[in-house]
Motif scaffolding. Sequence first.
Motif, PDB file in Angstrom:
ATOM      1  N   ARG A 122     -18.577 -36.861 -28.818  1.00  0.00           N
ATOM      2  CA  ARG A 122     -18.640 -36.783 -30.286  1.00  0.00           C
ATOM      3  C   ARG A 122     -18.832 -35.347 -30.761  1.00  0.00           C
ATOM      4  NH1 ARG A 122     -22.196 -41.219 -29.765  1.00  0.00           N
ATOM      5  NH2 ARG A 122     -23.968 -39.860 -30.309  1.00  0.00           N
ATOM      6  N   ASP A 123     -19.602 -34.573 -29.982  1.00  0.00           N
ATOM      7  CA  ASP A 123     -19.903 -33.201 -30.391  1.00  0.00           C
ATOM      8  C   ASP A 123     -18.820 -32.202 -30.017  1.00  0.00           C
ATOM      9  OD1 ASP A 123     -22.225 -34.191 -31.421  1.00  0.00           O
ATOM     10  OD2 ASP A 123     -23.548 -33.344 -29.884  1.00  0.00           O
ATOM     11  N   GLY A 124     -17.783 -32.664 -29.348  1.00  0.00           N
ATOM     12  CA  GLY A 124     -16.647 -31.795 -29.078  1.00  0.00           C
ATOM     13  C   GLY A 124     -16.664 -31.068 -27.753  1.00  0.00           C
ATOM     14  N   VAL A 125     -17.459 -31.546 -26.794  1.00  0.00           N
ATOM     15  CA  VAL A 125     -17.407 -30.955 -25.448  1.00  0.00           C
ATOM     16  C   VAL A 125     -16.070 -31.317 -24.808  1.00  0.00           C
ATOM     17  CG1 VAL A 125     -18.413 -30.980 -23.132  1.00  0.00           C
ATOM     18  CG2 VAL A 125     -19.905 -31.009 -25.145  1.00  0.00           C
ATOM     19  N   VAL A 126     -15.396 -30.330 -24.254  1.00  0.00           N
ATOM     20  CA  VAL A 126     -14.092 -30.523 -23.617  1.00  0.00           C
ATOM     21  C   VAL A 126     -14.217 -30.200 -22.135  1.00  0.00           C
ATOM     22  CG1 VAL A 126     -11.687 -29.766 -23.520  1.00  0.00           C
ATOM     23  CG2 VAL A 126     -12.845 -29.965 -25.730  1.00  0.00           C
ATOM     24  N   VAL A 127     -13.787 -31.115 -21.286  1.00  0.00           N
ATOM     25  CA  VAL A 127     -13.843 -30.900 -19.840  1.00  0.00           C
ATOM     26  C   VAL A 127     -12.423 -30.794 -19.296  1.00  0.00           C
ATOM     27  CG1 VAL A 127     -14.601 -31.815 -17.626  1.00  0.00           C
ATOM     28  CG2 VAL A 127     -16.032 -32.132 -19.649  1.00  0.00           C
ATOM     29  N   LYS A 128     -12.196 -29.791 -18.469  1.00  0.00           N
ATOM     30  CA  LYS A 128     -10.867 -29.562 -17.900  1.00  0.00           C
ATOM     31  C   LYS A 128     -10.940 -29.490 -16.381  1.00  0.00           C
ATOM     32  CE  LYS A 128      -9.240 -26.848 -21.867  1.00  0.00           C
ATOM     33  NZ  LYS A 128      -8.691 -25.525 -22.307  1.00  0.00           N
ATOM     34  N   ARG A 129      -9.912 -30.006 -15.745  1.00  0.00           N
ATOM     35  CA  ARG A 129      -9.722 -29.808 -14.315  1.00  0.00           C
ATOM     36  C   ARG A 129      -8.906 -28.527 -14.170  1.00  0.00           C
ATOM     37  NH1 ARG A 129      -7.913 -36.042 -12.698  1.00  0.00           N
ATOM     38  NH2 ARG A 129      -9.533 -37.068 -13.977  1.00  0.00           N
ATOM     39  N   VAL A 130      -9.492 -27.532 -13.528  1.00  0.00           N
ATOM     40  CA  VAL A 130      -8.860 -26.217 -13.518  1.00  0.00           C
ATOM     41  C   VAL A 130      -8.400 -25.866 -12.108  1.00  0.00           C
ATOM     42  CG1 VAL A 130     -10.210 -25.435 -15.485  1.00  0.00           C
ATOM     43  CG2 VAL A 130     -11.069 -25.023 -13.181  1.00  0.00           C
ATOM     44  N   PRO A 131      -7.347 -25.038 -11.996  1.00  0.00           N
ATOM     45  CA  PRO A 131      -6.890 -24.622 -10.660  1.00  0.00           C
ATOM     46  C   PRO A 131      -7.917 -23.702 -10.009  1.00  0.00           C
ATOM     47  CG  PRO A 131      -5.738 -23.394 -12.375  1.00  0.00           C
ATOM     48  CD  PRO A 131      -6.533 -24.455 -13.077  1.00  0.00           C
ATOM     49  N   VAL A 132      -7.880 -23.678  -8.691  1.00  0.00           N
ATOM     50  CA  VAL A 132      -8.765 -22.792  -7.931  1.00  0.00           C
ATOM     51  C   VAL A 132      -8.037 -21.472  -7.714  1.00  0.00           C
ATOM     52  CG1 VAL A 132      -9.976 -22.439  -5.744  1.00  0.00           C
ATOM     53  CG2 VAL A 132      -9.940 -24.709  -6.797  1.00  0.00           C
ATOM     54  N   ASN A 133      -8.499 -20.428  -8.381  1.00  0.00           N
ATOM     55  CA  ASN A 133      -7.936 -19.092  -8.199  1.00  0.00           C
ATOM     56  C   ASN A 133      -9.075 -18.078  -8.319  1.00  0.00           C
ATOM     57  OD1 ASN A 133      -8.381 -18.691 -11.024  1.00  0.00           O
ATOM     58  ND2 ASN A 133      -6.370 -19.613 -11.467  1.00  0.00           N
ATOM     59  N   ASP A 134      -8.742 -16.806  -8.196  1.00  0.00           N
ATOM     60  CA  ASP A 134      -9.792 -15.782  -8.214  1.00  0.00           C
ATOM     61  C   ASP A 134     -10.590 -15.821  -9.509  1.00  0.00           C
ATOM     62  OD1 ASP A 134      -9.004 -14.986  -5.731  1.00  0.00           O
ATOM     63  OD2 ASP A 134      -7.957 -13.162  -6.386  1.00  0.00           O
ATOM     64  N   GLU A 135      -9.902 -16.039 -10.622  1.00  0.00           N
ATOM     65  CA  GLU A 135     -10.586 -16.030 -11.917  1.00  0.00           C
ATOM     66  C   GLU A 135     -11.545 -17.204 -12.065  1.00  0.00           C
ATOM     67  OE1 GLU A 135      -9.513 -16.179 -16.718  1.00  0.00           O
ATOM     68  OE2 GLU A 135      -7.907 -16.133 -15.213  1.00  0.00           O
ATOM     69  N   THR A 136     -11.080 -18.406 -11.731  1.00  0.00           N
ATOM     70  CA  THR A 136     -11.946 -19.578 -11.897  1.00  0.00           C
ATOM     71  C   THR A 136     -13.082 -19.579 -10.874  1.00  0.00           C
ATOM     72  OG1 THR A 136     -10.435 -20.917 -10.530  1.00  0.00           O
ATOM     73  CG2 THR A 136     -10.138 -21.001 -12.930  1.00  0.00           C
TER      74      THR A 136
ATOM     75  N   TYR B   5     -17.679 -16.559   0.047  1.00  0.00           N
ATOM     76  CA  TYR B   5     -17.849 -17.852   0.701  1.00  0.00           C
ATOM     77  C   TYR B   5     -17.371 -18.986  -0.211  1.00  0.00           C
ATOM     78  CZ  TYR B   5     -20.012 -21.907   2.922  1.00  0.00           C
ATOM     79  OH  TYR B   5     -20.207 -23.136   3.501  1.00  0.00           O
ATOM     80  N   TYR B   6     -17.809 -18.961  -1.471  1.00  0.00           N
ATOM     81  CA  TYR B   6     -17.431 -20.037  -2.382  1.00  0.00           C
ATOM     82  C   TYR B   6     -15.933 -20.022  -2.689  1.00  0.00           C
ATOM     83  CZ  TYR B   6     -22.385 -20.902  -2.915  1.00  0.00           C
ATOM     84  OH  TYR B   6     -23.693 -21.199  -2.653  1.00  0.00           O
ATOM     85  N   ARG B   7     -15.369 -18.824  -2.823  1.00  0.00           N
ATOM     86  CA  ARG B   7     -13.930 -18.742  -3.070  1.00  0.00           C
ATOM     87  C   ARG B   7     -13.160 -19.358  -1.905  1.00  0.00           C
ATOM     88  NH1 ARG B   7     -13.707 -13.812  -4.495  1.00  0.00           N
ATOM     89  NH2 ARG B   7     -13.227 -12.873  -2.473  1.00  0.00           N
TER      90      ARG B   7
ATOM     91  N   GLN C 225      -8.328 -32.015  -1.151  1.00  0.00           N
ATOM     92  CA  GLN C 225      -9.595 -32.729  -1.041  1.00  0.00           C
ATOM     93  C   GLN C 225     -10.637 -32.216  -2.032  1.00  0.00           C
ATOM     94  OE1 GLN C 225     -10.970 -32.519   3.025  1.00  0.00           O
ATOM     95  NE2 GLN C 225      -9.204 -33.615   3.829  1.00  0.00           N
ATOM     96  N   GLY C 226     -10.310 -31.202  -2.818  1.00  0.00           N
ATOM     97  CA  GLY C 226     -11.309 -30.630  -3.718  1.00  0.00           C
ATOM     98  C   GLY C 226     -10.742 -30.303  -5.085  1.00  0.00           C
ATOM     99  N   GLN C 227     -11.622 -30.322  -6.107  1.00  0.00           N
ATOM    100  CA  GLN C 227     -11.215 -30.021  -7.471  1.00  0.00           C
ATOM    101  C   GLN C 227     -12.347 -29.298  -8.198  1.00  0.00           C
ATOM    102  OE1 GLN C 227      -8.178 -30.618  -9.239  1.00  0.00           O
ATOM    103  NE2 GLN C 227      -9.280 -29.234 -10.620  1.00  0.00           N
ATOM    104  N   LEU C 228     -11.963 -28.291  -8.981  1.00  0.00           N
ATOM    105  CA  LEU C 228     -12.894 -27.532  -9.802  1.00  0.00           C
ATOM    106  C   LEU C 228     -12.800 -28.015 -11.249  1.00  0.00           C
ATOM    107  CD1 LEU C 228     -14.911 -25.137  -9.741  1.00  0.00           C
ATOM    108  CD2 LEU C 228     -12.964 -23.611 -10.147  1.00  0.00           C
TER     109      LEU C 228
END
Length: 358
Positions: free
Chosen positions: A174-188, A212-214, A225-228
């Motif tokens: 209701r408050d306008g939170v938007v969730v996106k599935r984003v690609p895994v790249n250096d920026e994200t 390590y996380y990248r 098998q994974g999604q950001l």
Amino acid sequence: DNTSASPPRRCYTIVMTIRFATDDEINRWDDLVVHNSDRGNMLQGSVFLNLKRLANWRPRFIICGELAIGAIEKHIPLFGKVWYIPKGPGVATASELASIVPVLRDFARQQGVFTIKIEPELLRGTDISAIELLPTRPIQYNASTVVVDLHSDLDTILKDLPQKGRHAIRRADRDGVVVKRVPVNDETCQAMYDLFKETADGAGFTIRSPQYYREFYQQYADANQGQLFFAYYQDQLVAGAFAVILGTKSTYKDGASVRKRTAYGASHRLQWEVIKWAKEHGSLEHDLCGTPASDEMSNPNHPRYGLGRFKTSFNKHITDYIGAFEIPVSPIKSRFWSKYIERLVRRLYFARHHESYY
């Protein structure tokens, strides 16, 4: 008397075989793991085991009877090799664990191993007293955890959430939170790391390096098998999460948010998107990966108290496992390692590398 004597009865002994996996078995390792009695665990999967090479661990792929066991190996000077079997071996009963421990111990001895650390996901209260094991400190955070049942359709899953979680998700929408599935790249990956570091600094825990996380996120994404996931409020990034699926189990691996709460329910709405993704990819149970133990959940001084409150808004029931144990391949060395040396090694490693030894 025309009756003849019965032939002598033969006694057969079934010997469980154990060996290292073949190249073909390693290539299809994840398929073998999800057919274990526990239906697999992401930390027994090939991506995680191979990732540990970054910290100079050697992955070991073992076939014990019908069980696929993933271990990582490191040499300890003057002691020999240590094996760590993260969230495994993948047994479902105490009797199954009892049957493989002596076989695994004998095989490890042949490889120069002096101790094996295990974390089987057997429920707390399971009687393992007859098995030769030494209690030790768990490595993974989900020795106690919250698991969300995903067998039902999404509408039913949402309806069955505790009122707090359900309200937070709907409020965020209701408050306008938007969730996106984003690609895994250096920026994200960098954006997720910045969020994670802010969370860690505020909560007083340490995290690994950005590299390590990248590498972690990229390899799981490349293996499908994974999604950001990112949550935005008024076009500002306010929360992030990375989730993994293996077989019919999904795991909320990493989560982070800005310290200034700008939108109520953003992290709940983010987790709901993770659940939707997991459900789409065949998950039947979703592990929120770590809470205080059930008998510690009411303790506000527990370091994971806040995480526990958040995660129990998706399921009030906390699942407690039996924890971690050492299989003492060389009993004297194993006890000395567990009581004194391991703690020192972990402390020195952290001082040098600023991250967990395991």
